[in-house]
Structures are given as structure tokens and as C-alpha cells.
Design an enzyme around this catalytic site. Structure first.
Site, short mmCIF file in Angstrom:
data_model
loop_
_atom_site.label_atom_id
_atom_site.label_comp_id
_atom_site.label_asym_id
_atom_site.label_seq_id
_atom_site.Cartn_x
_atom_site.Cartn_y
_atom_site.Cartn_z
N CYS A 1 2.95 -26.80 18.59
CA CYS A 1 2.65 -25.53 18.39
C CYS A 1 3.69 -24.75 17.66
CB CYS A 1 2.57 -24.70 19.89
SG CYS A 1 1.63 -23.13 19.83
N HIS B 1 -1.06 -28.29 22.91
CA HIS B 1 -0.31 -28.42 24.38
C HIS B 1 -1.08 -29.54 25.15
CE1 HIS B 1 2.34 -24.94 23.42
NE2 HIS B 1 1.48 -24.38 23.20
#
Length: 493
Positions: free
Chosen positions: A336, A433
Site C-alpha cells: 500500500c 492488505h
């Protein structure tokens, strides 16, 4: 049929163990045939989860929902504050971002909307599970006397629901008698009867030597000590990033060392739990200003302030160390915000992370450009990875980010699905994630590192990390049942 009386886990301080004790209580009640409904009215955390509807919530409430045998639901955490730095937080109500708040004006501007969001979350859970028992978690200390009139998630909620409260104290911190007695004395007369039991957490040593203290507490407070929980911190990491430096010591049989950059605005560090759980892997957290050394791989985790954290890496010299490490063939994985930093250029035309029109040079380990803007990407994803091996590997996780990233040059995709990740040599980055929770993919990546050290490969037929998480929750509940008497909490008069 009237639902069972709600229960609430309060703590004498932040870090007392409320989150895990709430998870344990949920799993124990589930074993006894009840349907526990975990709920924390307001949480402050950058460790987040995205539910099936795309709603954002704290990871600790997701963990409690799994303990309760339920899918995570953002109604379980209707108010989430995500610190941005400089006394500013992003405000999430009902899973959606609704604005930014400053600490000095938060309660003037956000108290009433927050209480409304909390009541709406409660109503949603009760409609979905009319016979379930609410299991509430408090926040920090319930007796911050300067804040009691603005309390959203401790005793205001306990009184509103007439909940039976369990007060938890961490004996490892020292002063456990003062913690408990002081907290009880600071409760207002209308609040004290809500506390039905005390719990001593993180006890190490011989129980019989502490028994006189247990008796003293019960005799002098009039509140029974329902249990003494042993030290169990090896099961789950702490919720808050401030505790990261107090994590476990070195593993005896570790064969790989993976450095994780401890970013100033670190978020979603639960992404690293599956690596922490690997017996052959030693994680070493590295702060800006510390030496990177020569690990077997480096992970750049998520960040709530990507540009600010990138600047901190560059100012400290850690960015140059990472670039040299990569130039020497070192393996790097960004997740991310970490992916965004690995790129060549980061643009912020709308000023989401600072001044409008700002831009920054990235680490230039991948030819990527990230442009911050637009709505936040919040969704669970299923994908097929074609790296680190060419064979197809199903993976799952969730996206939680602002902005979009494009490749500036032809670049290998990490996944079959567009825009989830890119690879060049030993450097890879992904928006997913939970990537490392996919057991087969994680072992493929670790085996790539092991081959470089001429270590035997690990078995790759590993299930999802959720299976291991279930085992840990069961061990937590086993310890809770063995050491805590719930009768005063759950028995109706």
C-alpha cells in the site's frame, strides 16, 4: 425474547489488554451457545480492516468478530479515528470517511454526530442479531476526570445499555493495586455499581504468592476479582503501534531476517502478523535514523501519511540505504503506502497529504507514478498472483488507499488483476492488505529468499493465516476459561 444483558470490558489504562480480553470473552460465550456481538463505540487506530460492504473499521473489532464467529461489520466500530499527525485525525462514521478533526475542537464539533453514529451502529447490530449479547470494549481509562463529561465509549455507553462491566488491569506495568483501587474511587456513585468484577492481566510468577493480594482487593473494594490471566503476549501483537518496540525477542531457530521499516505514520502493521508467526523468520523493526544492516529482505508497510513518511526516510538517510540494498540485489516488498514510496514520482494535486500541487520523488525502485486524489478505494479483493512463481496462486485481501498508481514503463504485474501490484527483479509492491496472510503465496516468497541462502525450502501447501488465527483465539479462550470465573457477569439475578 429479551436479549441477554450486555457486558463491557473496561481497562485501568490504555494497553491494559481490553481488546484481547474482549476477544476471549466473545469466543468463550460462543462456545457456551450464545451469539456475542463485539462493539467498540469509538476507537483510535491506524490498524484498519475493510468489511464485505466496503466499510472501514478497526482491526481489533475485526479480530473480535472472528472470535465471535461473525464476519466483521463496520457497525461493530461505528466511530474510528485515524491519526494523521499534528493533532489531526480522519473521522470514520459507519465505515465511511466524514471529515478531519483537530484534537482541540473534536468534542465541540464531533461529539453529537459521534453519539448518533454509535447509537445507529448498536441499532444495526441488534436488528441483525436480536438475540445476541453485546460485548463492549471501552477505550483508555474510564475515569479521565477532565474528559468524563465528553465520554463517548466508556461509562456513558455502559449506563446507556445497563452493561455489566469487567475492569482489567495490567500487572506487568506495576502498581496494579493502585490502578484498580484508584479507578474504582474515581467512578461516580451512579457508575460504580456497574463494575461487577476485576481482572488481573499479564501475570507472571507463582499464583499462590499473589493470592493474598487478590483477597485484599476483593475485601477492600467490595468487587470480586474474577480471575488472574497469565502472560499471553506471544499469542497476538499489541494493537497500537506505540508498543511495537516492545515486541518479542529473537527466535531461537530463525533462519531469515526481514527488516520492516517502522514508519512515523505506520498503518496496518497487522499485515506483518503472518511473518511474525513463521518460526523461521525474525522480524527486525528499523526506525528512520537506525542502520538497515544486511537483512534477507526489507518490507515497507502501509502509511497514513505516505509523503511525510517518505520525507522522513529520505532525511534520515534510510532511503539511500534501502536504494543501495536494492541495487545490490536485495529483496524489497512494499504494501500500500510502501508500494507508493517504491515508485518514481508521487503527485498530490488536491493537497490530500499536504500543500495542493505538491509532488515528491519516490525511492525509484519501481518505475511507477502515484497520483493522490479521488475517492478512497475500500474493497475486499480476490486475485490470482503470477509472482514469485509463474504458476497461478489464488490470493485474497483488501484495498484501503487514496490515489491511483500507473506504470511509467513496461512492468511485470504481480497479479492477473490490473493495478494490484508490480514487480521488477527482486522488488515488488502491492496494494493488497492481507497479502502475506495467503499461506501459499507467503511461502513462495520466503522460499525465494531461502534459495538465495541455500536453505531447504519450506512446504508451500499452507492454508490461510485465518486458520492459525483461529487456533490462537482458541488458545486465548482456553486460558480465559481456565482462569476467569464469569458467573457474576453472565448470571441473571
Amino acid at each position: 425474547m429479551t436479549p441477554p444483558t450486555p457486558l463491557m470490558v473496561l481497562g485501568t489504562s490504555s494497553g491494559a489488554g481490553k481488546s484481547l480480553m474482549t476477544a476471549a470473552l466473545c469466543r468463550v460465550l460462543k462456545r457456551r451457545g450464545e451469539q456475542p456481538l463485539p462493539f467498540k463505540g469509538q476507537n483510535m487506530s491506524n490498524n484498519a480492516w475493510v468489511d464485505q460492504s466496503g466499510g472501514e473499521m478497526a482491526y481489533s473489532q475485526a479480530l473480535q468478530s472472528w472470535a465471535a464467529g461473525l464476519e466483521p461489520n463496520c457497525a461493530m466500530n461505528p466511530v474510528l479515528l485515524k491519526p494523521q499527525g499534528n493533532s489531526t485525525s480522519e473521522v470514520i462514521h459507519g465505515g465511511e470517511s466524514v471529515g478531519m478533526a483537530r484534537a482541540e475542537t473534536y468534542y465541540q464539533e464531533w461529539f453529537k454526530p459521534g453519539w448518533l453514529a454509535i447509537r445507529q451502529g448498536l441499532e444495526q447490530l441488534r436488528q441483525q442479531h436480536p438475540h445476541g449479547r453485546l460485548v463492549l470494549e471501552g477505550a483508555g481509562s474510564p475515569v479521565e476526570v477532565n474528559l468524563q463529561h465528553r465520554d463517548l465509549t466508556n461509562l456513558r455507553l455502559a449506563q446507556y445499555l445497563r452493561a455489566r462491566c469487567l475492569l482489567v488491569a495490567d500487572i506487568e506495568r506495576g502498581g496494579v493495586f493502585a490502578q484498580l483501587v484508584g479507578t474504582l474511587q474515581l467512578l461516580r456513585p451512579v457508575e460504580r455499581p456497574l463494575v461487577k468484577g476485576l481482572l488481573i492481566n499479564r501475570f507472571r510468577g507463582r499464583q499462590e504468592l499473589f493470592d493474598p493480594g487478590v483477597s485484599w482487593l476483593s475485601d477492600n473494594t467490595g468487587v470480586p476479582v474474577l480471575g488472574v490471566m497469565p502472560w499471553l503476549d506471544e499469542l497476538f501483537p499489541p494493537e497500537d503501534s506505540l508498543d511495537l518496540l516492545e515486541r518479542r525477542g529473537r527466535k531461537a531457530n530463525a533462519e531469515l531476517e526481514i527488516a520492516v521499516l517502522r514508519l512515523p505514520s505506520l498503518s496496518n502493521f497487522s499485515d506483518l502478523d503472518p511473518l511474525e508467526a513463521e518460526p523461521s523468520v525474525q522480524l527486525r523493526w528499523v526506525q528512520p535514523g537506525e542502520a538497515l544492516g544486511q537483512p534477507d529482505a526489507v518490507v515497507l508497510p502501509g502509511s497514513k501519511q505516505t509523503l511525510r513518511d517518505l520525507k522522513a526516510l529520505q532525511a534520515s538517510g534510510l532511503a539511500r540505504e534501502l536504494q543501495r540494498f536494492s541495487a545490490g540485489g536485495g529483496a524489497v516488498l512494499g504494501i500500500c503506502g510502501g508500494l507508493q514510496m517504491l515508485g518514481r514520482e508521487l503527485l498530490d494535486p488536491d493537497g490530500l497529504e499536504g500543500a495542493a500541487g505538491a509532488s515528491a520523488a519516490g525511492l525509484n525502485l519501481l518505475p511507477l507514478q502515484t497520483r493522490f486524489g479521488g475517492s478512497k478505494a475500500l474493497r475486499q479483493r480476490q486475485a490470482v498472483a503470477h509472482w514469485p512463481t509463474a504458476e497461478s496462486c489464488p490470493i485474497e485481501g483488501f484495498e484501503l488507499h487514496r490515489g491511483s498508481t500507473i506504470a511509467l514503463e513496461p512492468l511485470q504485474a504481480l497479479c492477473q488483476e490490473e493495478g494490484l501490484g508490480w514487480v521488477q527483479g527482486q522488488v515488488a509492491g502491492s496494494y493488497l492488505h492481507g497479502l502475506l496472510e495467503n499461506g501459499r503465496w507467503r511461502r513462495q516468497w520466503l522460499n525465494q529468499l531461502r534459495r538465495r541462502k541455500q536453505l531447504p525450502e519450506l512446504a508451500e501447501d499452507q492454508g490461510h493465516h485465518s486458520l492459525q488465527r483461529e487456533e490462537l483465539l482458541d488458545r486465548l479462550a482456553d486460558a480465559f476459561e481456565a482462569n476467569v470465573d464469569l458467573t457474576p457477569l453472565i448470571s441473571d439475578p
